[in-house]
Motif scaffolding. Structure first.
Motif, PDB file in Angstrom:
ATOM      1  N   LEU A 155       0.799  -1.220   0.000  1.00 47.05           N
ATOM      2  CA  LEU A 155       0.000   0.000   0.000  1.00 47.05           C
ATOM      3  C   LEU A 155       0.831   1.269   0.000  1.00 47.05           C
ATOM      4  O   LEU A 155       0.390   2.306  -0.459  1.00 47.05           O
ATOM      5  N   LEU A 156       1.991   1.220   0.604  1.00 45.85           N
ATOM      6  CA  LEU A 156       2.863   2.385   0.573  1.00 45.85           C
ATOM      7  C   LEU A 156       4.295   1.899   0.721  1.00 45.85           C
ATOM      8  O   LEU A 156       4.543   0.720   0.960  1.00 45.85           O
ATOM      9  N   ARG A 190      -4.246   5.419   3.212  1.00 45.82           N
ATOM     10  CA  ARG A 190      -4.417   4.358   2.215  1.00 45.82           C
ATOM     11  C   ARG A 190      -5.516   3.396   2.636  1.00 45.82           C
ATOM     12  O   ARG A 190      -6.311   2.926   1.836  1.00 45.82           O
ATOM     13  N   LEU A 237       1.623   5.577  -4.804  1.00 43.46           N
ATOM     14  CA  LEU A 237       0.243   5.146  -4.641  1.00 43.46           C
ATOM     15  C   LEU A 237      -0.006   3.965  -5.546  1.00 43.46           C
ATOM     16  O   LEU A 237       0.348   4.005  -6.713  1.00 43.46           O
ATOM     17  N   LYS A 244      -7.060   7.855  -4.803  1.00 46.29           N
ATOM     18  CA  LYS A 244      -7.983   7.872  -3.673  1.00 46.29           C
ATOM     19  C   LYS A 244      -9.426   7.777  -4.140  1.00 46.29           C
ATOM     20  O   LYS A 244     -10.246   7.206  -3.461  1.00 46.29           O
TER      21      LYS A 244
END
Lengths: 602, 354
Positions: free
Chosen positions: A130-131, A158, B215, B219
């Protein structure tokens, strides 16, 4: 069966590998953050988790320290070996969203190697990261928090994008307590038990003792070996390990969990208004592991004495938890400050720099302490960490016995009371001449390895308590007929802390040992082991270059190892005619094949 | 809307000028001008938006121009934003809170011309929020110079102060007013100058981790569906897991996973805390109700700067509390809490402390 439906409440699994408890503490902190966001959460050590389930997990956070020489902590070693199997298919973790947070220290060359490698391996196995990997660094002015805090923020960003439902619910505020991990079921009848020493039956060990099943060893002797007038108390302690199934060779290490002293136990119970005699059975509320070795039923005294670390220097998480219980305005404000990001400087000045203990902090916050609930004891206070010592004897010379050399740790900070090492002080207080003393212990493989060949010379540099593993090696090697041994020993004074002097003298007379000593305070100039190493450059070059000798360093970290390495490299330059670079390379080459080894501690 | 015409070009003592500025900016924000009245394209160009907190740094402006600049910024950021105005000489003394501004705009007025020292740049980096932006203008020279630097040197200076994404936005003429004030303030003699506008960003993490955030999805887009797990892979994994104690297996060499970047250690500069270091420079705190002199001393030091908390000066009742609540200079430091009125003997070490 393998493809789980998405749960109605999102779940976060936090898996950690922790050597000293810091990564565990961090993992528990983020577990609580998940709870506050109304997520289901589970926090577990990697080796306690059934790795077969990993392919069906949806969201996992790994919190891993790097220890030793770029190695994974003990409680994730099995997981580590599993994860790197070549046979694992590349797409195995395609269902998994995960992230890796690493705790490390950039003064070590292999900074956060475990976290970096884990991140890459998870990617290789098809997981979605995720990161980017978080690389917390003890060397930062503000410590690991400097990276952890912003990384946590990004992590939650996230995760909320993945699970938008958690945004629609208001999180439990930071100053409200979460449900406790355990429930203490108190027994009504307080049965006077004489057997309150945790002995709970002394079984004949069938398997090799380990952290989860230590061997209850009888202490046979505990003697001070430094002169009574010497400022430092150093003791030689011996245990009976016959019939224990414990086997060890030179370089191995023994571990044990110390206990709190009576005075601290009493003060703790008074501050929290606990009845030490109260008996309880522990139940877990949320799959948390029950602490190892607690008898059933258990008394509060036993819990506080043997399990809860109340003299550790508290971490930030402790203040975050205290805050939840505080109603006194003055104390609550201060606790909030110590829990906040900008307050970490102040916290370090209050706690870390002075090495203030948890007990001393509780005394500073009496109102809050009186409001603590017993069910939260295991959430508030970490468990006492085991301490390890290099084994200082060989069963070849002392069959059925295990000896250690312990320097009692005591020092002053600005606190009025001097600081004391928990384990060394506890061991020093045990007197086997006053009644039977038993200590639960277990043995781990050490990093030092000694050559099997009879003729290979071994050069050991072990000032102070660093001589411990070398005494084990010498006793073992001499019993095996290996006589090519060189020892450089340093201490402060020939008359005060030259331990084992009689034993060495005998070995030298028998031609089994060449000994060079450095007594730093016996003359005006300081003479250290590295000076002696330089003086013996001809001998060392002959042994290393022509006889394939192995070179070892053990003892206190800080300056000594570097100084000794420098002296060794100067020997290469002087006697071998090597350039600066070449002598560097020679040392690196020796290390790579195991002919240069060091075990140093701070 | 009533404006007080203030002589902002006043020479030191600076505190007076700062006070005036503070007052008129407050007036400005309590009754912000209409959007129509004030040209705000330049501000929109930069990307400033409503709710932002902006720090305007100036040196020797003409009062009207600074006022207009503050107004146009105020118009964009609206009531929820905040504009602070600070003279470049006062910036270091004012000690704004760390990470509190979305934008720092420095010397954007055409007749401003200052050379930003490294302390100033670091201070600007400190007060910026992570991800915040600095836009500054500075005279630059085409040739090597002592007082004025080249655009490249300016760029490196910005990077050394901890900022990233340093870009030169434009390079234009230096006005004669600016040149004159530069000459008078720095003694600069030459005349091969132009004016560069440079933008820089404060990295997303405070310090420490050097990697960029990647990322894996945006989002706003919904989470993409995961591929189905191949049943053979699942079986292989499960079998291996059941066999976890089998030591006789082939392992990937984990060292091969690391590349050059992984082997690098963090830049030592990134490990320093944004505020000043230990020792003499460490901030001392007076305890809540103390009047052992420390609270007064601190007040003298920070006069003129807005304080966030009031420290009531009643008689010091805090010594009996634990260290957590005592003054930094309390003689009872290091000792446990005691009952008020209890006789406590200080040992000779603490008494002889200077």
């Amino acid at each position: 069966m393998l493809f789980l439906q998405r749960m109605s409440r999102p779940q976060l699994l936090v898996l950690y590998g922790s050597q000293t408890g810091t990564a565990q503490d961090t993992a528990q902190r983020i577990g609580r953050q998940a709870q506050r966001r109304h997520m289901q959460n589970q926090v577990a050590a990697l080796d306690s988790y059934n790795v077969a389930n990993l392919i069906s997990e949806s969201l996992v956070l790994f919190v891993v320290s790097t220890t030793g020489q770029g190695d994974p902590p003990d409680n994730m070693k099995n997981f580590w070996r599993f994860l790197f199997r070549k046979s694992l298919p590349a797409g195995s973790l395609c269902q998994l969203d995960c992230a890796v947070l690493g705790l490390g220290d950039s003064s070590y060359p292999k900074f956060n190697f475990v976290a970096k490698k884990l991140h890459k391996r998870l990617q290789q196995l098809g997981a979605s990261l995720l990161l980017s990997v978080g690389l917390a660094d003890d060397q930062h002015d503000l410590g690991a928090d400097a990276v952890i805090d912003p990384w946590f923020t990004s992590f939650w960003d996230r995760v909320s994008a993945l699970y938008p439902s958690i945004n629609s619910m208001t999180a439990v505020p930071e100053d409200q307590p979460l449900p406790p991990s355990y429930k203490f079921h108190f027994l009504d009848d307080v049965i006077e038990k004489s057997d309150d020493t945790g002995r709970a039956g002394i079984p004949r060990e069938q398997r090799v003792p380990s952290q989860s099943h230590p061997f209850l060893a009888r202490m046979t002797s505990n003697q001070r070996v430094s002169h009574p007038s010497h400022f430092q108390e150093v003791r030689l302690i011996e245990f009976d390990i016959s019939d224990s199934n414990i086997e060890f060779t030179a370089g191995d290490v023994v571990s044990m969990r110390p206990c709190n002293n009576q005075e601290d136990v009493e003060q703790f119970c008074q501050l929290l208004q606990l009845n030490p005699k109260a008996q309880f059975i522990l139940k877990t509320n949320n799959n948390s592991a029950v602490p190892l070795g607690l008898p059933e039923p258990c008394t509060l005294r036993h819990l506080v004495e043997r399990c809860l670390d109340v003299v550790a220097v508290p971490r930030r998480s402790f203040f975050e938890l205290l805050l939840c219980f505080s109603t006194n305005e003055l104390e609550k404000e201060k606790l909030a400050e110590f829990s906040s990001v900008p307050g970490q400087d102040e916290l370090h000045a209050y706690c870390g720099r002075l090495r203030r203990t948890t007990l001393e902090v509780l005394a500073d916050f009496p109102h809050t302490t009186a409001e603590l609930q017993v069910d939260y004891l295991l959430d508030l206070f970490p468990q006492i960490q085991p301490r390890s010592f290099s084994i200082a004897s060989s069963t070849q010379a002392h069959p059925g016995r295990l000896q250690i050399l312990v320097a009692v740790v005591t020092y002053k900070t600005k606190m009025q009371k001097p600081r004391k090492g928990l384990c060394s002080t506890w061991l020093a207080s045990l007197d086997p001449t006053q009644g039977e003393v038993r200590v639960p212990l277990w043995v781990k493989k050490g990093t030092l390895k000694f050559p099997p060949e009879k003729d290979t010379p071994v050069i050991m540099v072990g000032p102070g308590t660093g001589v411990a593993p070398f005494r084990s090696a010498l006793q073992e090697r001499i019993a095996q007929g290996k006589m090519a041994n060189v020892l450089f020993f340093g201490c402060r004074s020939e008359s005060k802390d030259f331990y084992f002097s009689t034993e060495w003298r005998e070995r030298v007379e028998e031609g089994q040992l060449s000994l060079f000593t450095a007594f730093s305070r016996d003359q005006e100039d300081k003479i250290y082991v590295q000076h002696r190493v330089k003086e013996q450059s001809k001998l060392l070059w002959e042994l290393i270059a022509n006889r394939n000798a192995y070179f070892y360093i053990a003892g206190n970290a800080k300056q000594m190892p570097t100084s000794v390495c420098d002296a060794l490299k100067e020997t290469f330059e002087l006697e071998g005619g090597l350039s600066l670079e070449e002598s560097d390379q020679m040392l690196v080459a020796m290390e790579r094949v195991g002919r240069f080894q060091s075990e140093t501690w701070s | 809307m009533p404006f007080r015409f203030v002589n902002l070009a006043a020479a030191p003592p600076y505190p007076a000028a700062a006070d005036c500025l503070e007052k008129f900016v407050t007036t400005l924000l309590s009754d912000p001008p209409h959007v129509d009245d004030v040209p705000n394209e330049p501000m929109m160009d930069l990307g400033i938006k409503a709710g932002d907190k902006v720090l305007l740094v100036w040196s020797q402006p003409s009062p009207l121009a600074l006022k207009e600049l503050a107004e146009s910024v105020g118009a964009v950021i609206g009531a929820n934003g905040k504009v602070a105005v600070e003279n470049i000489e006062m910036l270091l003394i004012s000690a704004h809170s760390s990470s509190s501004y979305d934008w720092v705009l420095s010397c954007l007025l055409t007749d401003n011309s200052s050379v930003h020292s490294s302390e100033t740049l670091e201070e600007m980096a400190r007060v910026l929020k992570p991800g915040g932006r600095l836009i500054l203008e500075e005279p630059v020279t085409g040739t090597y110079g002592q007082i004025v630097r080249t655009a490249e040197k300016l760029t490196s200076a910005l990077k050394l102060s901890g900022l990233t994404s340093v870009t030169e936005i434009s390079n234009g003429e230096l006005s004669s007013d600016a040149l004159r004030s530069l000459r008078s303030s720095t003694g600069y003699q030459g005349n091969t100058l132009s004016r560069a506008r440079v933008s820089a960003t404060k990295p997303d993490f405070e310090v420490g981790s050097s990697s960029q955030l990647k990322l894996s999805f945006g989002k706003k887009t919904p989470k993409p569906a995961k591929p189905a797990l191949d049943p053979n892979a699942a079986e292989m994994w499960t079998l291996s897991a059941n066999d976890i104690n089998d030591d006789d297996v082939d392992l990937v060499d984990s060292d091969t996973l690391l590349d050059d970047d992984d082997l690098k250690k963090p830049d030592p500069a990134s490990l320093r805390a944004p505020s000043c270091g230990d020792g003499a420079a460490k901030k001392k705190k007076a305890c809540k109700d103390c009047s052992c002199g420390l609270a007064d001393e601190l007040e003298q030091e920070t006069k003129g700067v807005q304080k966030t908390a009031d420290k009531p000066k009643s008689s010091c009742g805090s010594c009996y509390l634990g260290d957590a609540f005592r003054c930094a200079s309390c003689p009872y430091t290091g000792m446990p809490a005691f009952k008020p009125g209890e006789k406590v003997v200080l040992d000779k070490n603490t008494l002889t402390d200077a």
